[in-house]
Structures are given as C-alpha cells and as structure tokens.
Design an enzyme around this catalytic site. Structure first.
Site, short mmCIF file in Angstrom:
data_model
loop_
_atom_site.label_atom_id
_atom_site.label_comp_id
_atom_site.label_asym_id
_atom_site.label_seq_id
_atom_site.Cartn_x
_atom_site.Cartn_y
_atom_site.Cartn_z
N HIS A 1 0.87 -1.20 0.00
CA HIS A 1 0.00 0.00 0.00
C HIS A 1 0.90 1.24 0.00
O HIS A 1 1.17 1.80 -1.05
CB HIS A 1 -0.95 -0.05 1.20
CG HIS A 1 -1.85 1.13 1.28
ND1 HIS A 1 -2.12 1.81 2.43
CD2 HIS A 1 -2.56 1.77 0.30
CE1 HIS A 1 -2.96 2.81 2.18
NE2 HIS A 1 -3.24 2.81 0.89
N CYS B 1 -0.46 0.01 9.69
CA CYS B 1 -0.70 1.38 9.23
C CYS B 1 -2.13 1.57 8.73
O CYS B 1 -2.81 2.51 9.15
CB CYS B 1 0.30 1.77 8.15
SG CYS B 1 1.95 2.06 8.83
N HIS B 2 -2.58 0.72 7.80
CA HIS B 2 -3.93 0.90 7.25
C HIS B 2 -4.72 -0.39 7.23
O HIS B 2 -5.76 -0.48 6.59
CB HIS B 2 -3.86 1.51 5.84
CG HIS B 2 -3.03 2.76 5.80
ND1 HIS B 2 -1.74 2.75 5.29
CD2 HIS B 2 -3.25 4.00 6.27
CE1 HIS B 2 -1.22 3.96 5.43
NE2 HIS B 2 -2.11 4.75 6.02
N GLY B 3 -4.21 -1.45 7.91
CA GLY B 3 -5.01 -2.65 8.13
C GLY B 3 -5.02 -3.69 7.03
O GLY B 3 -5.96 -4.46 6.93
#
Lengths: 240, 467, 211
Positions: C138, C167-169
């Site tokens: 990502h 960080c964003h799953g």
C-alpha cells in the site's frame, strides 16, 4: 581645497618616475623569486610519462601496492571494484583482495592508527591523493612519489636505520629494500614507476575520461563560437 | 471591478499582462532599453558575471546533494567532509565535472569581477548619476569575498583549515572584544565542526540569497539611469523626435546577440581549464588542500587563494614601521586641514581627532591596523564617486600622465598579488609597503590630482566604428 | 549620421526577420539546444545512484541452516527488510483454504512481477522456505507477523495466520498474498533469489544475473 599646489611638471614627473620604479621592482622581484624557487624543494625525477597512461603498468603498480604498501597505508577513497578501470577483470581483482574483504569494499589498511603512530612517530597517511598533494613547482606529486621511493639511504642514527633524501627524517622504513637488492637498477626504477603510475591513477580516476570529454566539448564550442559570431554580425551590420 | 488596464497584447499573453507586468518589463528592460552602441570588449564582463553566478548556484546545488559538512573522522581516519568531496569526485556520476566546474567557476568569477570593476574605473561608470550602481557593486564584491572565504573551508583540506584559522584570528585582533568575537564566529575555541557547519549555512544559502538580491538591485539601478560607455558621453543628452537616444540601440536583440559571443568565448577558456588543467598549476585548486585538515600540523607555507593575494600583501605590509607611515599620513592630513579655509572650529576639532587617531596608530597592535588596512582597501572603493573630481568621465580624455598613473595602479595591484603568493622576504616587504601606500594614495589623493592637467575635449556623440 | 532607431527596434510579430538573421538564429538555436542537453545530461545523471548506493544494493548471502520450522529471519537488502520463513506443514496447508478471500491468488498482477520459479501457490523455490520483501504494497510500512491462528483481535474469528500491516489494516497470508478488500493492491514482493546450497541462500541474484 587650495592646499598643496601641484604643478603639471611635478605631477607628470612623479607619475613617470613611479612607473619606472615599479617596472624595475617588477623585474627585480621576478629574478629574485625565481632564484628562491630554485633553492627551494629538492629537484624531482620525472616519472616516465608513457607509464602514466599504460594500463599494464598501473596493474603492476596495483599489485606492488597490495603487497608492500597496504600493510600500513590505505587508499580509502578507492574501491577494489573500481580497478576495472585499469583493465582488471573480476577474477584479477578478487585475487588482490585481502582476507574477508569484498570487491565493493574501500581499500583500507588494517593497521591501527595509534599503533602505527607509536611505532613510526606519525600515522602512515592515506595515499589516495598523494600524487596530487605532493605537487610543487619542482614537479607533480607523482614525480615526488617516484623520486621518494628511490632516494632511500642507510642511516644508523634513525630508528628504522633508513633516511630519505627527498623527505629527510621520514618515519617510514625502506619497505622496498629487498626489491631494490634483487632487481637491477633499471628494473627497480620500472617497478617504482609502475607504482607511481598506479598512485597517479588513484589520485584522480576521472583524469582519462575528462580529457576525452574536453576534446569533444572544445571542438563543439569552437563551432558554436563561429555560429554566434556570424549571428552577431548579421544583426550589427545594420548599426552605423 | 478593478481599474481598467490598457494592455495591447491579447490571448494568453494578454491574460498575463493584465495581472503581471510581463510585456511591460520585457519592453522596459530588453526591447526598449536603449544602450550605447559603442560598447567594447570591456563591456562583456557584466553579463559574464551573471552567467558565472548562475553556474555557481546550479553546480553548488548539485554538489550539496552529496557533500557532508562533518569534521569528524570516518572509519578510515579521514574527516567525513573531505571524504565526501572525494566521493563526489569518484563515485557520483559526473561528480568530478560538477566539482571542477564549481572550483573553476569560483576563480573565473573573480577574474571577471576584477575586470568588470576595472572597466568601471577606466570609463568613470561610478560617476553621477551612477553612484548607487557602484555602491551596490562594491557590496557585491565584499559579499563575493565572504562567499569565497566561507566556501573554501568546506573541502576541509589543510589550506581550508589553516586559512580559516588565520582569517578568523584577524577578528581577534580587534581591541577589547576581539578574542570573544573570534570565539563567537567560530562557535568554538579553534576552527572545528561547529565552524564548518555554520560556514556551510552561510555559503550555501545566506550569502547566495543576499548576492542574488544585490545583483537585482545593481541591474535595476543601472536601468534606472542607463549605461555609461567608453567615451563617458551621456547618450540621453541627444534624443530624436521619439525621445530615443540617437546613440542608443535596443538591448534586445543587439546586445543579447552580442553577449552570446562573449559567453561562447568565455566558455572556451572555461572548459579548457575544467577539462585540461583544473588545478591550474595549484592556483585554482591548491596542492596542500589535497591533504585532509590536521589541527596539529600547519603546512610550511599558507597563502590565501590567488584572488585575495593583493589584499593579503597589504595585510602583511603593516608592520611597526608601517604604523609610523600611517602617523606620517595623519600628519599630512592635519596639515592639509589647517591650511584649508573651513571654519576654525571645524579645523581645530578635526586636528584634535587626527592627533587622537595618530596616537591609536601607535598604541594598538600593528596586527589590528593590518586588518583595518586590508578592509580599508576594499572600503575605500565605495567612496570613488566622490573622490574622483575629474571633469571627464572616461580615461580616453584624461591627460597622458593620468593614463600612466592608471597603468601603474594595475601593475602595482598585480605585483602586490604576486607577492602575496610568495613567502615573505625583505624585498617583498619593502615593495608591499610602497605598493600599499601607492594604492591608498591613488584613491585618497584623487581630489587633488584628478582635476589637474590638460584634458582632451569630450565629443558630443559617441565614437563608433561600424562592424 | 546615425539612422533612425525605428529601423533598429525589435521587429514586431507581423514583420519577418531578415533571411541572414534567420539562418544564424536557427543555427545558434540548434547549437544552443545541443549545448543545453549536453550540460543537462551529466548534471541530472549526478542524481542517479552513485557507486556507493549501487554497492550497498549488492546481493546479500544468508545462511538458513539454523532456521527452525515456524521461525522467521529478517535480513536487509537494498535498505529493505527481507523475510525468510521456514513454513510448517500447517502454514502450507492454510494456503489453499484462504484462496477465496485473496485479491490476487495466482500472483497475476504485474506491479511486482513474480520470478518464474516462484509463480506457484507457495510463491517460492522450496515449498517450506518463503522469501519475501517485508514492505506493505500500500504505502510502504513494514507489516508484523501474526502466526497465531484462530480468533485474533482485529483479524477476525478464523484468522489462518500470516501478516498484518498496522498502518492501514492490510492482511497477507503465509505466502505473502494480500486479502481482498484491503487498501494494499498487490501481494508482497518476491525478490530474485537462488540457493547456493541447501542452507545458503542469496537474495538479489538468480540464474539470470543480478537484480
């Protein structure tokens, strides 16, 4: 300010006499200073110029360096892999590598600076730039290296038993004494010349490329100058 | 709605012109800026100076991407700053080229600026109404010297280190506050990492910003009054029916095209040095600077870089003996003041001040006066527009003996410069003393000698040969 | 004496430039263009990775003789963490079970092309040994390993094991393949690698040469 009245004659003679004095001074200084230069540093032998662009000579010098010099002196601005510039392939470079080093490593010595300072009086300097740093009006730094390694004399009063005519009081022993004993004077000079050529290359690896580029650039600029000149003329013809 | 503008351009250009004076500036400073048509070779150096400034900024930016201002030793025992320069020379693609362009550019900048200033002196370009251009220019010169000085420490070689050590110690010569001042400048008791980092900040951003601003001011002031020319004739005195000077030609395209030739010629010399002799015999890249800085070992012979040597000679000339010469000069000044016809009060106060000054000449160290003389040699230039009282601007119309004096000035400057490169010697010392006195006398006594003699008649229109 | 300045002024756009001036303007423009390019190339190249950066990017040899099943070893290659995992039979078995939940189970996407020898379910040369770059596809954070299966906080009731990026799953399975409907678009990168022996692995080089 009607202070000091300076007549035309006085001013004129003042100007001319100052001019004369300056001219004499200039010539005098030129003579005196060139005399000073001659009595300055030791006269240096010139390294045979052909070696400086001879890759085989530089490769020889590289081998001599690794065998005799790397024990105390590094050329830490260079990587082993860069030796491909002087025509060595990966095998040849790997053959030069000390134990545990990789071709991408910088060429560093393993002697401890403090130990060396104790043993020799001064830490052995890094030789990456010696061929440039030792330049003077007497010759290039490469000439200095070439002369230095060939002017060792025996001297029992020194701790190492050796002194040097180019660098009196040097702490470095005559590392190449055995080579000097076993080779003929001509062969020894040639080997030292190769080593000097190697250090000359190490001091500025870009020197060969730079001159090639220079020729192309100057040729282009000569053409550009002519074009610019003609363009200028085309416009200024009108100005009367 | 905003007040209506009257722009004649249309399309995208018209859109811009309604919001930004683009076409207006183009006309004012290029296509309708009228410059004298009789510019000679000496008039190339202004545009060349701008070219070299741009060159230094661009090469400087790309050097800063790789250079590290750190005086500590790396694993091989070499200072990191010094090693980073060798990294640029060997491992950064074309790093060697960018480095040589920057080092040659620095010396080229001074060659060009000295020639540019000499043009100003020869043709009276500093005379009214151009005094402010000259003042901006002298300030640029001072800033350039500072920029070069700060930049020279960055490679962290032996010359860098000891040169900086000596110059910063000059500050220590100031009475009373000197030593503290020197510590403040250095950020330490000797030149070290703190000094290196702050000199980096000055060299990379602080002074370049100031320089660019000053150059803009210099050119704006020039365009406000118009250029001088080799004949010293004011072209604005003779205009045609449309108000355009008869001897003027539009800067663009005539001088833009003209300057391209100058740039081409400069590049030939510049590239010859960069590609074939970047060290230039040790004058552009000094040999001692290929040795990493060592705070414990001073090289046997420290000299500043060539462009500072004339002033360095003056610094060295100021010995105890010189301070007596200064007292003598003060005495002459007092005498001149007494014989003037200014009010008695002024004369008395002036003489008293001069006596006090003369005492300080002997009380303070000659070392301090050396610094003052060296700085004074540059500061005195600022006053040139008011010192020169000649009825003509250009050297072309001065009496022959004045032309001789100008020639002597140049020769003297060169000799002082040459002496600065050599180690001190008795004959060198003697000449430097005389040469320094001549340098200051030339300027300080201008009010006395520049209006004497037989001047040639200055023409009404410029002298020009079509080519 | 001197001609009118009107004749000298810059021609307006409607006037044409004299032929002689035009010739030399074009010549000068062309030469200037060549000069500009010849100057720009070296200056811009100086920003390319230097010898130092390329040297630091050299292949890295790793000894995996001491790597026990279920263990993960991290080495640095080109400044990035590379994970070497000796996968257990359970870990390998989970690869088929989770395939319906993955975004790109066959590693067909081309953003990080998988070398030929790793274009398989286990995405490696030897099935038990996974070699993958530990950087989330990502925005570049480094995921953490979550080998414990079952009900895991934030990972759902039947987490089969793999990696989770805080960080964003984004989630990745035991072959580094990304779960569907997560911010990360691609599976974890598999660098070019080869075995010098059963226990010696080199990352950054394979039969075809250096990466």
């Amino acid at each position: 300010m009607k202070t000091l009245i300076l007549s035309k004659v006085v001013m004129r003679s003042a100007a001319y006499s100052i001019f004369f004095v300056c001219a004499v001074a200039a010539i005098g200084i030129a003579t005196v200073s060139s005399a000073m230069a001659a009595s300055g540093p030791v006269a240096l032998d010139s390294v045979p110029q052909a070696k400086l662009s001879d890759k085989a000579a530089m490769q020889n010098g590289a081998k001599t360096f690794m065998s005799y010099c790397l024990g105390c002196h590094g050329v830490s601005a260079m990587r082993y892999s860069r030796l491909s510039d002087i025509g060595m392939n990966e095998e040849q470079i790997k053959a030069l590598l000390p134990e545990g080093k990789k071709t991408g490593d910088y060429i560093r010595t393993s002697i401890s600076r403090n130990d060396a300072k104790e043993w020799f009086g001064a830490a052995p300097p890094d030789l990456s730039l010696t061929a440039r740093a030792r330049s003077s009006h007497s010759g290039t730094g490469t000439d200095w290296v070439y002369t230095f390694l060939r002017t060792y004399v025996e001297d029992p009063s020194r701790p190492t038993g050796w002194n040097n005519k180019t660098y009196p009081g040097v702490g470095m022993p005559h590392v190449l004494w055995e080579m000097q004993k076993t080779k003929s004077p001509a062969e020894f000079d040639s080997a030292v010349g190769d080593l000097a050529a190697f250090l000359n290359y190490v001091a500025e690896p870009a020197q060969f490329t730079r001159k090639t580029f220079g020729i192309v650039v100057l040729a282009f600029l000569a053409v550009f100058f002519v074009i610019a000149w003609r363009l200028n003329k085309a416009y200024w013809k009108k100005i009367r | 709605m905003a007040a209506e503008k009257t722009v004649t351009t249309t399309g995208l250009l018209g859109w811009i012109d309604n919001r930004f004076p683009l076409t207006k500036m183009y006309k004012e400073h290029l296509s309708e800026y009228y410059a004298p048509k009789n510019f000679n070779l000496w008039y190339f150096f202004g545009s060349l100076a701008m070219v070299v400034l741009a060159l230094q900024i661009i090469t400087g930016i790309f050097l800063t991407m790789h250079y590290k201002p750190d005086a500590s030793l790396n694993a091989a025992g070499i200072p990191v700053a010094f090693a980073s320069v060798e990294y640029i020379m060997r491992e950064v693609p074309f790093g060697w080229l960018i480095r040589y362009m920057h080092s040659t550019g620095a010396s080229a900048f001074f060659v060009i600026v000295y020639l540019h200033m000499w043009r100003g002196m020869m043709y009276g370009s500093y005379r009214a109404p151009r005094e402010l251009i000259w003042i901006f220019g002298c300030t640029i010169f001072l800033m350039l010297m500072a920029e070069a000085f700060f930049g020279y420490l960055l490679p962290w070689g032996q010359m860098s280190y000891w040169g900086a050590q000596v110059i910063v110690n000059l500050f220590a010569a100031v009475p009373l506050i000197g030593p503290d001042l020197a510590v403040w400048v250095r950020g330490d008791f000797v030149v070290g990492d703190a000094t290196l980092n702050r000199f980096f900040a000055f060299h990379v951003i602080a002074i370049p910003l100031v320089l660019v601003g000053l150059v803009a001011a210099h050119i704006i002031a020039l365009h406000e009054v118009g250029s001088n020319n080799p004949d010293g004739v004011e072209i604005k005195k003779n205009k045609n029916a449309d108000g355009i000077p008869l001897d003027g030609i539009p800067f663009h395209p005539y001088y833009t095209v003209h300057d391209i030739v100058g740039i081409a010629g400069f590049l030939i010399v510049f590239c010859a040095v960069v590609f074939f002799a970047p060290e230039l015999g040790g004058y552009f890249l000094e040999f001692n600077n290929f040795i990493p800085a060592d705070p414990l070992v001073t090289p046997p012979h420290i000299a500043p870089v060539w462009y500072f040597t004339p002033f360095y000679s003056m610094l060295r000339a100021v010995t105890d003996l010189f301070t007596w010469v200064m007292v003598g000069a003060a005495a002459l000044g007092a005498l001149a003041l007494l014989r003037s016809n200014w009010p008695m009060v002024i004369r008395a106060a002036g003489v008293a001040a001069i006596v006090v000054l003369a005492i300080t000449f002997r009380v303070f160290d000659a070392k301090f006066w050396g610094v003052v003389i060296m700085g004074g040699a540059v500061i005195i230039l600022f006053f040139l527009p008011w010192l020169d009282v000649s009825p003509v601007k250009s050297i072309r119309y001065r009496p022959t003996w004045q032309k001789v004096l100008y020639a002597v000035f140049v020769v003297n400057f060169f000799i002082l410069g040459y002496l600065g490169v050599l180690p001190p010697s008795p004959i060198g010392q003697a000449y430097s003393l005389a040469g320094t006195v001549f340098y200051f006398g030339f300027f300080a006594l201008m009010p006395l000698w520049t209006n004497k003699g037989q001047f040639k008649p200055v023409p009404d229109r410029v002298t020009f040969k079509p080519h | 004496m001197s001609q009118s300045n009107q004749e000298l002024s810059f021609p307006s756009p409607t006037e044409s430039i004299e032929p002689e001036r035009r010739t030399w303007l074009i010549a000068c423009g062309a030469a200037g263009g060549v000069a500009a390019a010849a100057t720009a190339v070296p200056i811009l190249s100086s920003m390319a990775p230097s010898e130092k950066a390329r040297s630091a990017g050299a292949p890295v040899e790793v000894d995996i003789g001491d790597l026990v099943p279920g263990a993960i070893k991290t080495v640095e290659w080109r400044g990035k963490p590379v994970w070497i995992v000796r996968r257990t039979p359970e870990m390998l078995a989970s690869l088929e079970k989770v395939e319906s939940q993955l975004a790109d189970p066959k590693s067909d996407r081309t953003a990080f092309p998988v070398p030929q020898y790793a274009k398989n379910r286990h995405r490696s040369i030897k099935p038990e040994v996974l070699v993958t770059v530990g950087i989330c596809t990502h925005l570049g954070c480094s995921p953490v390993s979550k080998f414990e299966t079952g009900n895991q906080p934030g990972l759902g009731a039947d987490w089969a094991g793999g990696y989770f990026c805080p960080c964003h799953g984004s989630n990745f399975d035991h072959a580094g393949r990304v779960y569907a409907n997560k911010p990360a678009p691609d599976n974890l990168e598999v660098p070019r690698h080869m075995y010098l022996s059963d226990t010696r692995l080199v990352i950054g080089r394979d039969e075809k040469g250096e990466a």
